[in-house]
Design a protein around this motif. Structure first.
Motif, PDB file in Angstrom:
ATOM      1  N   TYR A  34      27.430  14.724   4.517  1.00 47.78           N
ATOM      2  CA  TYR A  34      28.271  14.372   5.665  1.00 47.78           C
ATOM      3  C   TYR A  34      29.260  13.262   5.337  1.00 47.78           C
ATOM      4  O   TYR A  34      30.173  12.991   6.100  1.00 47.78           O
ATOM      5  N   LEU A  35      29.102  12.595   4.193  1.00 45.00           N
ATOM      6  CA  LEU A  35      30.031  11.542   3.802  1.00 45.00           C
ATOM      7  C   LEU A  35      31.278  12.081   3.104  1.00 45.00           C
ATOM      8  O   LEU A  35      32.210  11.330   2.828  1.00 45.00           O
ATOM      9  N   ILE A  36      31.300  13.380   2.829  1.00 47.67           N
ATOM     10  CA  ILE A  36      32.416  13.985   2.105  1.00 47.67           C
ATOM     11  C   ILE A  36      33.381  14.626   3.098  1.00 47.67           C
ATOM     12  O   ILE A  36      32.979  15.329   4.020  1.00 47.67           O
ATOM     13  N   ASN A  37      34.657  14.401   2.892  1.00 47.23           N
ATOM     14  CA  ASN A  37      35.673  15.034   3.734  1.00 47.23           C
ATOM     15  C   ASN A  37      36.006  16.418   3.191  1.00 47.23           C
ATOM     16  O   ASN A  37      36.336  16.553   2.012  1.00 47.23           O
ATOM     17  N   TYR A  38      35.940  17.444   4.029  1.00 51.26           N
ATOM     18  CA  TYR A  38      36.245  18.807   3.608  1.00 51.26           C
ATOM     19  C   TYR A  38      36.564  19.639   4.834  1.00 51.26           C
ATOM     20  O   TYR A  38      36.086  19.360   5.939  1.00 51.26           O
ATOM     21  N   ASP A  39      37.402  20.645   4.651  1.00 52.88           N
ATOM     22  CA  ASP A  39      37.682  21.603   5.720  1.00 52.88           C
ATOM     23  C   ASP A  39      36.730  22.786   5.668  1.00 52.88           C
ATOM     24  O   ASP A  39      36.415  23.403   6.685  1.00 52.88           O
ATOM     25  N   ASN A  40      36.301  23.130   4.467  1.00 54.14           N
ATOM     26  CA  ASN A  40      35.414  24.258   4.224  1.00 54.14           C
ATOM     27  C   ASN A  40      34.405  23.800   3.171  1.00 54.14           C
ATOM     28  O   ASN A  40      34.791  23.119   2.212  1.00 54.14           O
ATOM     29  N   PRO A  41      33.119  24.123   3.311  1.00 54.87           N
ATOM     30  CA  PRO A  41      32.142  23.684   2.304  1.00 54.87           C
ATOM     31  C   PRO A  41      32.541  24.026   0.871  1.00 54.87           C
ATOM     32  O   PRO A  41      32.241  23.260  -0.059  1.00 54.87           O
ATOM     33  N   TYR A  42      33.245  25.133   0.682  1.00 53.41           N
ATOM     34  CA  TYR A  42      33.648  25.529  -0.666  1.00 53.41           C
ATOM     35  C   TYR A  42      34.712  24.593  -1.239  1.00 53.41           C
ATOM     36  O   TYR A  42      34.915  24.548  -2.457  1.00 53.41           O
ATOM     37  N   ASP A  43      35.393  23.845  -0.372  1.00 54.69           N
ATOM     38  CA  ASP A  43      36.359  22.869  -0.865  1.00 54.69           C
ATOM     39  C   ASP A  43      35.675  21.763  -1.654  1.00 54.69           C
ATOM     40  O   ASP A  43      36.298  21.125  -2.512  1.00 54.69           O
ATOM     41  N   ILE A  44      34.415  21.499  -1.362  1.00 50.54           N
ATOM     42  CA  ILE A  44      33.646  20.525  -2.140  1.00 50.54           C
ATOM     43  C   ILE A  44      33.549  20.985  -3.586  1.00 50.54           C
ATOM     44  O   ILE A  44      33.704  20.192  -4.522  1.00 50.54           O
ATOM     45  N   LEU A  45      33.306  22.271  -3.776  1.00 49.43           N
ATOM     46  CA  LEU A  45      33.228  22.809  -5.139  1.00 49.43           C
ATOM     47  C   LEU A  45      34.575  22.719  -5.837  1.00 49.43           C
ATOM     48  O   LEU A  45      34.650  22.371  -7.024  1.00 49.43           O
ATOM     49  N   LEU A  46      35.652  23.044  -5.114  1.00 51.51           N
ATOM     50  CA  LEU A  46      36.988  22.943  -5.716  1.00 51.51           C
ATOM     51  C   LEU A  46      37.278  21.534  -6.187  1.00 51.51           C
ATOM     52  O   LEU A  46      37.917  21.321  -7.219  1.00 51.51           O
ATOM     53  N   LYS A  47      36.820  20.546  -5.438  1.00 54.61           N
ATOM     54  CA  LYS A  47      37.144  19.158  -5.753  1.00 54.61           C
ATOM     55  C   LYS A  47      36.279  18.591  -6.870  1.00 54.61           C
ATOM     56  O   LYS A  47      36.764  17.851  -7.728  1.00 54.61           O
ATOM     57  N   LEU A  64      25.674  18.531  -2.383  1.00 53.24           N
ATOM     58  CA  LEU A  64      26.717  18.290  -1.387  1.00 53.24           C
ATOM     59  C   LEU A  64      27.145  19.596  -0.725  1.00 53.24           C
ATOM     60  O   LEU A  64      27.306  19.684   0.499  1.00 53.24           O
ATOM     61  N   PHE A  65      27.340  20.621  -1.545  1.00 55.52           N
ATOM     62  CA  PHE A  65      27.732  21.940  -1.048  1.00 55.52           C
ATOM     63  C   PHE A  65      26.665  22.514  -0.118  1.00 55.52           C
ATOM     64  O   PHE A  65      26.968  23.005   0.975  1.00 55.52           O
ATOM     65  N   SER A  66      25.404  22.419  -0.532  1.00 50.16           N
ATOM     66  CA  SER A  66      24.310  22.962   0.276  1.00 50.16           C
ATOM     67  C   SER A  66      24.214  22.248   1.619  1.00 50.16           C
ATOM     68  O   SER A  66      24.025  22.882   2.666  1.00 50.16           O
ATOM     69  N   GLY A  67      24.367  20.928   1.603  1.00 50.60           N
ATOM     70  CA  GLY A  67      24.318  20.181   2.846  1.00 50.60           C
ATOM     71  C   GLY A  67      25.441  20.562   3.786  1.00 50.60           C
ATOM     72  O   GLY A  67      25.251  20.686   5.008  1.00 50.60           O
ATOM     73  N   ALA A  68      26.632  20.763   3.211  1.00 49.58           N
ATOM     74  CA  ALA A  68      27.781  21.167   4.035  1.00 49.58           C
ATOM     75  C   ALA A  68      27.565  22.553   4.623  1.00 49.58           C
ATOM     76  O   ALA A  68      27.955  22.821   5.767  1.00 49.58           O
ATOM     77  N   ILE A  69      26.958  23.452   3.852  1.00 49.63           N
ATOM     78  CA  ILE A  69      26.649  24.786   4.367  1.00 49.63           C
ATOM     79  C   ILE A  69      25.659  24.689   5.524  1.00 49.63           C
ATOM     80  O   ILE A  69      25.823  25.338   6.567  1.00 49.63           O
ATOM     81  N   ILE A  70      24.624  23.879   5.357  1.00 51.79           N
ATOM     82  CA  ILE A  70      23.634  23.706   6.426  1.00 51.79           C
ATOM     83  C   ILE A  70      24.307  23.213   7.700  1.00 51.79           C
ATOM     84  O   ILE A  70      24.058  23.719   8.798  1.00 51.79           O
ATOM     85  N   ASP A  71      25.176  22.231   7.557  1.00 54.30           N
ATOM     86  CA  ASP A  71      25.839  21.656   8.729  1.00 54.30           C
ATOM     87  C   ASP A  71      26.804  22.632   9.389  1.00 54.30           C
ATOM     88  O   ASP A  71      27.181  22.448  10.550  1.00 54.30           O
ATOM     89  N   SER A  72      27.252  23.628   8.628  1.00 55.13           N
ATOM     90  CA  SER A  72      28.211  24.596   9.185  1.00 55.13           C
ATOM     91  C   SER A  72      27.534  25.690  10.000  1.00 55.13           C
ATOM     92  O   SER A  72      28.200  26.467  10.677  1.00 55.13           O
ATOM     93  N   ILE A  73      26.212  25.766   9.923  1.00 51.17           N
ATOM     94  CA  ILE A  73      25.475  26.832  10.595  1.00 51.17           C
ATOM     95  C   ILE A  73      25.219  26.445  12.044  1.00 51.17           C
ATOM     96  O   ILE A  73      24.721  25.360  12.333  1.00 51.17           O
TER      97      ILE A  73
END
Length: 364
Positions: A34-47, A64-73
């Motif tokens: 949740y501390l990472i800024n992203y529009d889409n969880p996959y943007d974390i991987l791009l960065k 980080l990616f997994s956490g962002a996916i969880i939060d998107s559900i």
């Protein structure tokens, strides 16, 4: 912070199936996503995801990616009271600048003792479907890429073309009008894929059937169908990030475009952009005489490309019924371009929300 326990339970569940990453580092990344800024969880991987990363840093990024996916559900959750084990988490601020000790310490101090619990099994399966394909190396030489809603934004082009056509006939746009058209158009395209009607029949019928259902003048249906094709031939809007992706992919792969679209429309759209610079062959079903997902279509394509080893060929497309089913019929691997991650009806190696992530997926 209140999601930390749910994240931990999901990672615990995942680790029964994925144990090539570092557990503690994966968990830390997951909890503090949740501390990472992203529009889409996959943007974390791009960065953050680079081929040169060691296993420790990869574990952190995938966490980080997994956490962002969880939060998107969107899931029904309940709050439970649990203590927070501060010793379980260590800062990784030297690698990811957003994860600094001051922010983490502040979050821990303000933690109210409540956390969120949810359907861990369901969430874990979803995260597994997203994460596991990234843990496999890929070795393809040739990409067969669909055009509409994979490279070009067909949804946008369809909408603008539809509005322009009905305005020519002084008809008033409304959402019901457009949704009725889209439903009928989708039905007719499925009949084309099944070999039941021709594209000319589809062009004549899609407006006629729409007008008939809405109790409007259906006599202008065939004319509207022709006008729509003309309008659509001028719509060449790239999906966000697709142009850059095609340029990047073309530098490393042999690329062919595979499309069921109307020949004159597709050629016009492609010719009015720089897309011609990024592929070697164009396979239009109307020219071949077979539609995707027919195995005959893909056999024709395979006969006319240089690569003959099917294990080196990858199909990329947004349609389950034509691209993914067609790849399955031809015994080819496939990547499904879909914003919704869900189990596909046919085998795929991954689901990606956009083609802009494809190069990284193949070369991380």
């Amino acid at each position: 912070m209140h999601n930390w326990y749910l994240h931990k339970k999901v990672i615990d569940n995942l680790f029964d199936r994925i144990n090539t990453l570092e557990y503690q580092t994966l968990l830390k990344g997951c909890i503090f996503s949740y501390l990472i800024n992203y529009d889409n969880p996959y943007d974390i991987l791009l960065k953050y995801l680079k081929p040169s990363l060691n296993n420790h840093d990869k574990s952190l990024v995938y966490g980080l990616f997994s956490g962002a996916i969880i939060d998107s559900i969107n899931t029904n959750v309940r709050c439970i009271n649990l203590s927070f084990d501060q010793k379980m988490i260590e800062s990784e601020n030297e690698f990811i600048e957003e994860l600094n000790k001051e922010i983490i310490s502040s979050e821990i101090r303000n933690y109210d003792g409540k956390t969120v619990d949810g359907d861990v099994g369901e969430i874990s399966e979803y995260v597994y479907m997203c994460l596991n394909p990234w843990l496999t190396k890929h070795d393809y030489s040739t990409l067969l890429i669909d055009l509409d809603n994979t490279i070009f934004d067909f949804d946008l082009g369809e909408y603008i073309s539809f509005v322009n056509v009905i305005k020519k006939h002084n008809l008033e746009y409304n959402d019901t009008f457009f949704e009725t058209y889209k439903r009928i158009n989708k039905m007719l395209w499925k009949e084309i894929e099944d070999g039941l009607i021709t594209k000319d029949e589809m062009s004549r019928q899609r407006f006629t059937l729409t007008f008939r259902e809405l109790h409007m003048n259906e006599d202008i249906g065939p004319l509207c169908g022709e006008e729509y094709k003309e309008e659509l031939s001028h719509r060449n809007d790239y999906i966000e990030g697709a142009r850059k992706a095609m340029k990047e992919l073309n530098e490393h792969y042999h690329i062919a475009i595979i499309t069921n679209g109307v020949k004159t429309t597709q050629i016009s759209r492609i010719s009015s952009t720089d897309l011609n610079n990024y592929f070697e062959e164009l396979f239009i079903s109307e020219e071949i005489g077979f539609e995707k997902p027919s195995v005959n279509y893909f056999e024709y394509v395979l006969d006319h490309i240089e690569e003959k080893d099917k294990t080196k060929i990858l199909v990329i497309g947004d349609s389950i019924s034509s691209d993914i089913k067609g790849a399955y019929n031809a015994n080819l691997d496939a990547v499904w371009i879909s914003k919704e991650i869900k189990k596909a009806e046919y085998p795929i190696i991954a689901t990606l929300p956009s083609i802009k992530y494809l190069y990284l997926f193949l070369n991380h």
